[in-house]
Structure formats: structure tokens, C-alpha cells
Scaffold this motif. Sequence first.
Motif, short mmCIF file in Angstrom:
data_model
loop_
_atom_site.label_atom_id
_atom_site.label_comp_id
_atom_site.label_asym_id
_atom_site.label_seq_id
_atom_site.Cartn_x
_atom_site.Cartn_y
_atom_site.Cartn_z
N ALA A 123 0.73 -0.85 0.10
CA ALA A 123 0.03 0.15 0.17
C ALA A 123 0.77 1.30 -0.12
CB ALA A 123 -1.05 -0.01 1.15
N ASP A 124 1.70 1.34 0.94
CA ASP A 124 2.48 2.48 0.91
C ASP A 124 3.50 2.66 -0.12
OD1 ASP A 124 2.50 4.08 3.07
OD2 ASP A 124 3.34 2.28 4.02
N SER A 125 3.76 1.68 -0.91
CA SER A 125 5.03 1.57 -2.02
C SER A 125 4.14 2.39 -3.31
CB SER A 125 5.49 0.41 -2.83
OG SER A 125 5.77 0.53 -4.01
N LEU A 126 2.25 1.68 -3.59
CA LEU A 126 1.95 2.11 -4.27
C LEU A 126 1.53 3.73 -4.69
CD1 LEU A 126 0.19 1.41 -6.82
CD2 LEU A 126 -1.34 0.57 -6.03
N ILE A 127 1.17 4.27 -3.36
CA ILE A 127 0.74 5.13 -2.84
C ILE A 127 1.75 6.37 -2.90
CG2 ILE A 127 0.21 7.03 -1.19
CD1 ILE A 127 -1.61 4.65 -0.16
#
Length: 243
Positions: free
Chosen positions: A107-111
Motif C-alpha cells: 500500500a505504501d509503495s503504490l501510494i
Amino acid sequence: MNAAAGLLVLALLGQPSRTYYWRDASGQTHVTNTPPPPGAEVLEPPPPPAVERGRGGHRVQPVRQSEHREGVPVVLNPAQKQAWEALDQHLAKARAVGDTRTLEAVADSLIHDCLWGNGLWAMPLVPALSLVLMGLMGWWLALGLNPGYRAPLVGGFLLLGLAFGHLLLNIFLYHPQSARLRQNLELLERHMGGRAPRPERRAQLQQRYQALEQAAEPVRAPWRFPDEVESLRRTVKQVMVDP
């Protein structure tokens, strides 16, 4: 988990012949160069760097807001489809072993990529440039005026520069970021490792998407959008761990 991440970095730097991933009786995860002790639970290696920020491999490239029209479902090209399917498999493996760290890291990487990829990282410079240019213009115009009029004129141009910079920031940064986040996070909802958000979870996400779009409007205070991004980040992580 932080200790495990640090041990992993040291292991990679030392170029060991083999790295072991295991969990002890207390539930603590370990990453060592030596075999785990008897009775330890041997874990699968973490997924490839595809889900880590800033790495290559099968990393998902976020869909841009220009790749489809508003209200029309996203149609992935073959490369994008393959990347999302690979990510879905990685998440399924992470769920199978209860690896919440990987779920949150995805989630962090995609955001992060939605916010700053494809040149958006340079857009925060726009308000500063607008302020400098308008300030210089006001200073140049004030050179021929009486001293009593110079400060108000320069101050007025600085305020105009701030307003113009805020407008540019909303148009060229906040709006594209909002569109990318919604498009790609809705794709993530369909590639969560064999799980789909419950109706109440999906409703939470929709509320966060709408709040983000409203915060991207020029009439909103400039700090509202970053605040909404962090609220969305927390919600997405919750949904990833507990759909």
C-alpha cells in the motif's frame, strides 16, 4: 519486524551464501545466516523487490489519469495486466503466512508512486517559482515609485504569487495525484491476494476518495490535501490487513 529488516540489510551487504527466515516460539521473526534452531517455524523468503518502493522487477507502474476517461473502467494493457497479476500472487503468499508488513508495504509503495511518479515529484517547486517570479515583478515595478508605495506593491505581488502558486499546485499536482490514487487503489481492491474488501470497507475507501477529490479543489486550504492523503493511507493499510 524492524529488527528483522535491519538484519536483512546486513545479510544482503555481507553477500551470504544463504539467508534463513524463521519465527521463534514467541512469534518473533528472525533473519539469519545460520540455520534456525530446532522447533523454529521456517518461513518462506519475502516476495521479490517488486513490492518494495523504488525497486525494479515486476513492480507495478501506476495507471496515469490520462490513460482513460472519467467514469470509464480502467483497461489494462498486457504489461500492466501481468504486473497486477504478479502483485496479486505476492499478496496471496503474504496473506498465507500472515505477513502484514508486506501487505502494508505494498500500500505504501503504490501510494508513493501515485503521488510522485512520472515527474510529479518536481511539481511542489511550482508555488515557489510563482512566488519568486511575482515578487521580482513587483520589485521591478516598484523601482520607479515613491518609497511609500514600494512595500505595498511588492507585498501585493507576493500575495498574488502565493494565490497563483496555489492554483497551479492544485491543477498540476493535487488533481493528478487524486486521480491516480483513486484509479490505482480501486485496481488494488481487485488484486488483494484473493481477498476483496467487505462492503463497509469499500464504503470507507469511497468516502476517502471523495474527501481527497474535494481537498484537491483550488478553494481548499493547501494543507487539506496532504492531510487527506494520510487519512487515505491509514484506511488503505487497514483494509489490506483486514479486508
